[in-house]
Design an enzyme around this catalytic site. Sequence first.
Site, PDB file in Angstrom:
ATOM      1  N   ARG A 105       0.838  -1.207   0.000  1.00 26.64           N
ATOM      2  CA  ARG A 105       0.000   0.000   0.000  1.00 26.64           C
ATOM      3  C   ARG A 105       0.864   1.245   0.000  1.00 26.64           C
ATOM      4  O   ARG A 105       0.537   2.252  -0.607  1.00 26.64           O
ATOM      5  CB  ARG A 105      -0.910  -0.032   1.230  1.00 26.64           C
ATOM      6  CG  ARG A 105      -2.028   0.996   1.231  1.00 26.64           C
ATOM      7  CD  ARG A 105      -3.081   0.643   2.264  1.00 26.64           C
ATOM      8  NE  ARG A 105      -2.480   0.380   3.561  1.00 26.64           N
ATOM      9  CZ  ARG A 105      -2.217   1.315   4.462  1.00 26.64           C
ATOM     10  NH1 ARG A 105      -2.469   2.584   4.216  1.00 26.64           N
ATOM     11  NH2 ARG A 105      -1.683   1.000   5.625  1.00 26.64           N
ATOM     12  N   SER A 118      -6.791 -18.452   8.100  1.00 27.06           N
ATOM     13  CA  SER A 118      -6.478 -18.845   9.476  1.00 27.06           C
ATOM     14  C   SER A 118      -7.412 -19.942   9.962  1.00 27.06           C
ATOM     15  O   SER A 118      -8.585 -20.000   9.578  1.00 27.06           O
ATOM     16  CB  SER A 118      -6.613 -17.636  10.402  1.00 27.06           C
ATOM     17  OG  SER A 118      -6.479 -18.020  11.760  1.00 27.06           O
ATOM     18  N   TYR A 134     -11.409 -10.614  13.102  1.00 24.25           N
ATOM     19  CA  TYR A 134     -10.384 -11.265  12.295  1.00 24.25           C
ATOM     20  C   TYR A 134     -10.834 -12.683  11.900  1.00 24.25           C
ATOM     21  O   TYR A 134     -10.713 -13.084  10.739  1.00 24.25           O
ATOM     22  CB  TYR A 134      -9.072 -11.335  13.075  1.00 24.25           C
ATOM     23  CG  TYR A 134      -7.937 -11.995  12.336  1.00 24.25           C
ATOM     24  CD1 TYR A 134      -7.202 -11.285  11.379  1.00 24.25           C
ATOM     25  CD2 TYR A 134      -7.582 -13.313  12.584  1.00 24.25           C
ATOM     26  CE1 TYR A 134      -6.148 -11.882  10.700  1.00 24.25           C
ATOM     27  CE2 TYR A 134      -6.537 -13.916  11.904  1.00 24.25           C
ATOM     28  CZ  TYR A 134      -5.822 -13.193  10.969  1.00 24.25           C
ATOM     29  OH  TYR A 134      -4.789 -13.798  10.294  1.00 24.25           O
TER      30      TYR A 134
END
Length: 313
Positions: free
Chosen positions: A68, A172, A232
């Site tokens: 970014r 994850s 998350y």
Amino acid sequence: MDKKERAKEKKEKRRQEISLLRTIPYSDHQRWWSSETIAVVTGANRGIGFEIAHQLASHGITVVLTSRETAVGEEAVKVFQEGGLNVAFHQLDIVDPASIQTFCDWIKETYGGLDILINNAGVNFNFGKDNSVEFSEMVIQVNYFGTKNMIKALTPLMRPSPAGSRIVSVTSRLGRLNSKRNGISNVAVREQLENVDSLSEEVIDKTMNTFLEQVKDGTWESGGWPHVFTDYSLSKLAVNAYTRLMARIFEERPEGEKIYVNCYCPGWVKTAMTGWAGHVTIEEAADTAVWLALLPDQFVSGKFFAERREINF
């Protein structure tokens, strides 16, 4: 030896096996790639992404590292180039449509397309026992919607080949649907996300937006969401679901134009994102992504992996 010790010993044995496998070079007949093969790794100026870029470039692939922030991305690429690796840089913000379009135009003009996409860019604002949802909108936007943005934008630029193009998304175990410790307890939502035949982008988006609405009105704690790193975990659950959805869609592509899409959990890694509290090394964390990207006989798609082994969604 108790159950915990046996599990620890088994895990250590697996780590040693993979470490050995990484030292074995691919044979000529396994290498479907060359220096003309283009791999894009998002969020690769540091951490797992940086190491994925390093390992792919070390296999002779041309890697496009994105970040970014331009300055840090350019500095990262200098490290590779000084080591003789073929790595280029381009700025990319995966939640900014203008940035994505500029990047796609550049990829098409510079390379004519790409062969491998590693969706690594992501954020997390919780550490240790924290479970704040203060930044949940950013977490969902970057981790899920940003990953989806990249798959949608770059799929048309995936170059046809007998080996097929590959997409690997970093996700994850915290995003597993049926985890006893951290799954979704809302049965209706879980069943919708479990059924791959009826799964749709709308269902996944609605699930994320429902959570964000509950965060805004303060009712999220009773929504049946994961208990650990809630925002998350949900963002990664969405990536997992989207991986299965895209694999189903990509199945329809003709031979020579196949795209194989998988996701993987790197483990609890020693990086800035975990506050350096992890126990998995960067090299180990990057391994499964690179392994999936380079599989010689790629007929695997829509699967979830960890330590080079398939695990349950």
